[in-house]
Design a protein around this motif. Structure first.
Motif, PDB file in Angstrom:
ATOM      1  N   UNK A 108       0.795  -1.093   0.310  1.00  8.86           N
ATOM      2  CA  UNK A 108      -0.167  -0.124  -0.198  1.00  8.86           C
ATOM      3  C   UNK A 108       0.749   0.801   0.083  1.00  8.86           C
ATOM      4  N   UNK A 109       2.036   1.134   0.925  1.00 12.77           N
ATOM      5  CA  UNK A 109       2.734   2.153   0.962  1.00 12.77           C
ATOM      6  C   UNK A 109       3.637   2.773  -0.501  1.00 12.77           C
ATOM      7  N   UNK A 110       3.977   1.457  -1.415  1.00 15.38           N
ATOM      8  CA  UNK A 110       4.762   2.267  -2.623  1.00 15.38           C
ATOM      9  C   UNK A 110       3.110   2.488  -3.759  1.00 15.38           C
ATOM     10  N   UNK A 111       2.352   2.101  -3.596  1.00 15.19           N
ATOM     11  CA  UNK A 111       0.768   2.707  -3.844  1.00 15.19           C
ATOM     12  C   UNK A 111       1.229   4.562  -3.753  1.00 15.19           C
ATOM     13  N   UNK A 112       1.052   4.026  -3.011  1.00 16.74           N
ATOM     14  CA  UNK A 112       0.719   6.000  -1.586  1.00 16.74           C
ATOM     15  C   UNK A 112       1.928   6.825  -2.141  1.00 16.74           C
ATOM     16  N   UNK A 113       3.668   5.787  -2.355  1.00 11.10           N
ATOM     17  CA  UNK A 113       4.371   6.760  -2.845  1.00 11.10           C
ATOM     18  C   UNK A 113       4.087   7.727  -4.478  1.00 11.10           C
ATOM     19  N   UNK A 114       3.999   6.177  -5.047  1.00 10.98           N
ATOM     20  CA  UNK A 114       3.540   6.250  -6.799  1.00 10.98           C
ATOM     21  C   UNK A 114       2.997   7.708  -6.714  1.00 10.98           C
ATOM     22  N   UNK A 115       1.750   7.823  -5.858  1.00 12.68           N
ATOM     23  CA  UNK A 115       0.837   8.859  -6.273  1.00 12.68           C
ATOM     24  C   UNK A 115       1.448   9.723  -5.502  1.00 12.68           C
ATOM     25  N   UNK A 116       1.676  10.312  -3.969  1.00 11.63           N
ATOM     26  CA  UNK A 116       1.603  11.628  -3.419  1.00 11.63           C
ATOM     27  C   UNK A 116       2.995  11.911  -4.338  1.00 11.63           C
ATOM     28  N   UNK A 117       4.564  11.403  -4.905  1.00 14.55           N
ATOM     29  CA  UNK A 117       5.690  11.977  -4.898  1.00 14.55           C
ATOM     30  C   UNK A 117       5.761  11.977  -6.713  1.00 14.55           C
ATOM     31  N   UNK A 118       4.682  11.325  -6.951  1.00 16.26           N
ATOM     32  CA  UNK A 118       4.255  11.256  -8.856  1.00 16.26           C
ATOM     33  C   UNK A 118       5.403  10.245  -9.581  1.00 16.26           C
ATOM     34  N   UNK A 119       5.934   9.285  -9.477  1.00 21.89           N
ATOM     35  CA  UNK A 119       6.893   8.630  -9.382  1.00 21.89           C
ATOM     36  C   UNK A 119       6.864   7.549  -9.972  1.00 21.89           C
ATOM     37  N   UNK A 120       7.555   6.849 -11.258  1.00 21.79           N
ATOM     38  CA  UNK A 120       6.832   5.211 -11.286  1.00 21.79           C
ATOM     39  C   UNK A 120       7.017   4.141 -10.683  1.00 21.79           C
ATOM     40  N   UNK A 121       6.788   3.499 -10.894  1.00 17.43           N
ATOM     41  CA  UNK A 121       7.447   2.082  -9.442  1.00 17.43           C
ATOM     42  C   UNK A 121       8.434   1.645 -10.331  1.00 17.43           C
ATOM     43  N   UNK A 122       8.896   2.267 -11.574  1.00 14.27           N
ATOM     44  CA  UNK A 122      10.257   1.601 -11.741  1.00 14.27           C
ATOM     45  C   UNK A 122      11.725   2.655 -10.388  1.00 14.27           C
ATOM     46  N   UNK A 123      10.931   3.538  -9.823  1.00 14.48           N
ATOM     47  CA  UNK A 123      12.072   4.830  -9.457  1.00 14.48           C
ATOM     48  C   UNK A 123      11.587   4.321  -7.616  1.00 14.48           C
ATOM     49  N   UNK A 124      10.508   3.577  -7.524  1.00 15.40           N
ATOM     50  CA  UNK A 124      10.509   3.222  -5.791  1.00 15.40           C
ATOM     51  C   UNK A 124      11.105   1.965  -5.802  1.00 15.40           C
ATOM     52  N   UNK A 125      11.599   2.004  -4.491  1.00 13.36           N
ATOM     53  CA  UNK A 125      12.096   0.537  -3.551  1.00 13.36           C
ATOM     54  C   UNK A 125      11.831   0.554  -2.035  1.00 13.36           C
ATOM     55  N   UNK A 126      11.833  -0.995  -1.646  1.00 12.36           N
ATOM     56  CA  UNK A 126      11.617  -1.019  -0.807  1.00 12.36           C
ATOM     57  C   UNK A 126      12.608  -2.097  -0.086  1.00 12.36           C
TER      58      UNK A 126
END
Ligand SMILES: NC(=O)C1=CN([C@@H]2O[C@H](COP(=O)(O)OP(=O)(O)OC[C@H]3O[C@@H](n4cnc5c(N)ncnc54)[C@H](OP(=O)(O)O)[C@@H]3O)[C@@H](O)[C@H]2O)C=CC1
Ligand SMILES: CC(=O)[C@@H](O)[C@H](O)COP(=O)(O)O
Ligand SMILES: [Mn+2]
Length: 379
Positions: A217-235
């Motif tokens: 949920x937090x990855x999806x939340x970050x995508x919307x909050x920070x306008x970043x593509x999923x490829x730029x979001x790591x866990x």
């Protein structure tokens, strides 16, 4: 004076928001409080914070507390009551601290009314991120993250150009069963799952943390909050929950936000942004901690995280369905109706049966949410 209203004032985030208010009594004024069914705590909050408007989840509860409320206070109930607290009155900021996608309508109403949002209710962005962010942009409303990881990233991005960001990394504690094998997970109890190693939170998010759905949920939340593509979001697995998240920039610099796990810090920052105020939170001593540890995220051990990211990439109603299926499955687990591992199976089975709708409007989102809930309850 900052005027605030709190949706979900009796929960973990709600009570800690009021703790922050109590620490700065001359700087905050509470306009509205919305609770679910904990009327005893709500009445205590009314006496202490003297809001002008309150709401509870049903008409019956409203009738029950009416005689105990000071005269002049406006009383509402149900989903319309939640919307009244969100959009009526004159709060500058509305803290969205209800749990689940039940928070969507009131969050949209608060934005429509021009209130800034202290956003804890991540399910809202997972359910309808495109609608929430588009409306917030149109209305010039700030979505100020309260979720600890997102507050961390928000702080790391302060004053930076978005084009300079290479990636963001969301840290994960691993939850109650971080070191359990899949075999061991077959037998875990509700009580075990509710024992989070680092944070004291509401029941639903504590289970989400154990299934790793929370990180999804937090990855999806970050995508919307920070306008970043999923490829730029790591866990990244970080058992100590001291580094709350970090940003890497194009020159290879990494900026992280650290602190002891204490939600009053991100809550307060969302309420005082761009200022920083004094806080009683325990100071972090890295010397006392000695060392911090990290591990690569294991997507086989935590399949729900992989599934959430796939839904995020698919877009449309996929994340709406993911969220709704999870809400039902977690509620069933908490009622001891299904075993722990069945939560992720139910989400997966539901997703296989539903057709994804692209660029859904609010009606299509609500329809998907309802259909998913029905299906997840039957499985
Ligand atoms: N707790 C934490 O540390 C963190 C939480 N979050 C997010 O914040 C949100 C809240 O979590 P948390 O505080 O832990 O949850 P809790 O379960 O502790 O609190 C939920 C709150 O929502 C209220 N509520 C539930 N249903 C309704 C309804 N139908 N109408 C009105 N109010 C309702 C509850 O009222 P009542 O109790 O009176 O029935 C309670 O005040 C979640 O989205 C979670 O993911 C994010 C980061 C950290
Ligand atoms: C406090 C907070 O923000 C929670 O969302 C927390 O992140 C849960 O911890 P994990 O999901 O990392 O276990
Ligand atoms: Mn979090």
């Amino acid at each position: 004076m900052k005027k605030i209203s709190v949706l979900g004032s009796t929960g973990s985030i709600g009570t800690q928001t009021l703790d922050v208010v109590a620490m700065h009594p001359d700087s905050f004024d509470v306009d509205g409080l919305a609770a679910g069914s904990n009327t005893a705590l709500l009445l205590e909050q009314v006496r202490r914070f003297q809001p002008r408007r309150v709401s509870v989840s049903t008409k019956e509860l409203a009738e029950q507390i009416r005689p105990e409320l000071p005269s002049g206070i406006e009383l509402f109930y149900g989903s319309e009551g939640l919307v009244e607290i969100a959009a009526g009155g004159d709060a500058d900021t509305v803290v969205t601290a209800v749990v689940g996608s039940v928070g969507l309508q009131s969050t949209l109403a608060a934005i429509e009314a021009g209130r800034h949002i202290g956003l804890a209710n991540k399910e809202t962005l997972v359910t309808a991120g495109h609608l929430v962010t588009e409306l917030a942009n149109r209305k010039g409303v700030k979505l100020l993250p309260i979720d600890s990881e997102h507050s961390a990233i928000f702080q790391c991005l302060n004053g930076e150009n978005r084009e300079d960001v290479s990636s963001i990394t969301i840290t994960a504690s691993g939850g109650s069963f971080r070191d359990y094998t899949r075999e061991q997970l077959k037998k875990v109890s509700v009580e075990d799952a509710l024992r989070h190693p680092n944070w004291s939170m509401g029941a639903k998010i504590t289970i989400d943390s154990a299934t790793m759905v929370n990180k999804g949920l937090e990855v999806i939340e970050a995508h919307w909050l920070f306008g970043l593509p999923y490829e730029q979001i790591n866990v990244l697995l970080h058992p100590e929950s001291i580094i709350h998240s970090y940003v890497e920039f194009r020159d290879s610099s990494i900026v992280a936000q650290l602190g002891n796990p204490d939600m009053r810090v991100p809550i307060q920052y969302a309420l005082t942004y761009p200022e920083r105020w004094e806080s009683p939170a325990a100071r972090l001593s890295l010397a006392a901690i000695g060392r911090l540890t990290f591990r690569e995220m294991d997507f086989v051990r935590f399949p729900a995280l992989k599934l959430a990211i796939e839904c995020g990439k698919a877009g449309g109603t996929a994340t709406t369905a993911f969220n709704a299926a999870n809400e039902i499955a977690v509620a069933r687990f908490l009622r001891h109706e299904i075993p722990f591992l069945r939560i992720e199976e139910i989400i997966e089975e539901v997703l296989q049966r539903l057709v994804n709708v692209n660029q859904p409007d609010l009606q299509q989102i609500q329809h998907c949410d309802e259909m998913t809930r029905e299906l997840a309850a039957k499985l």
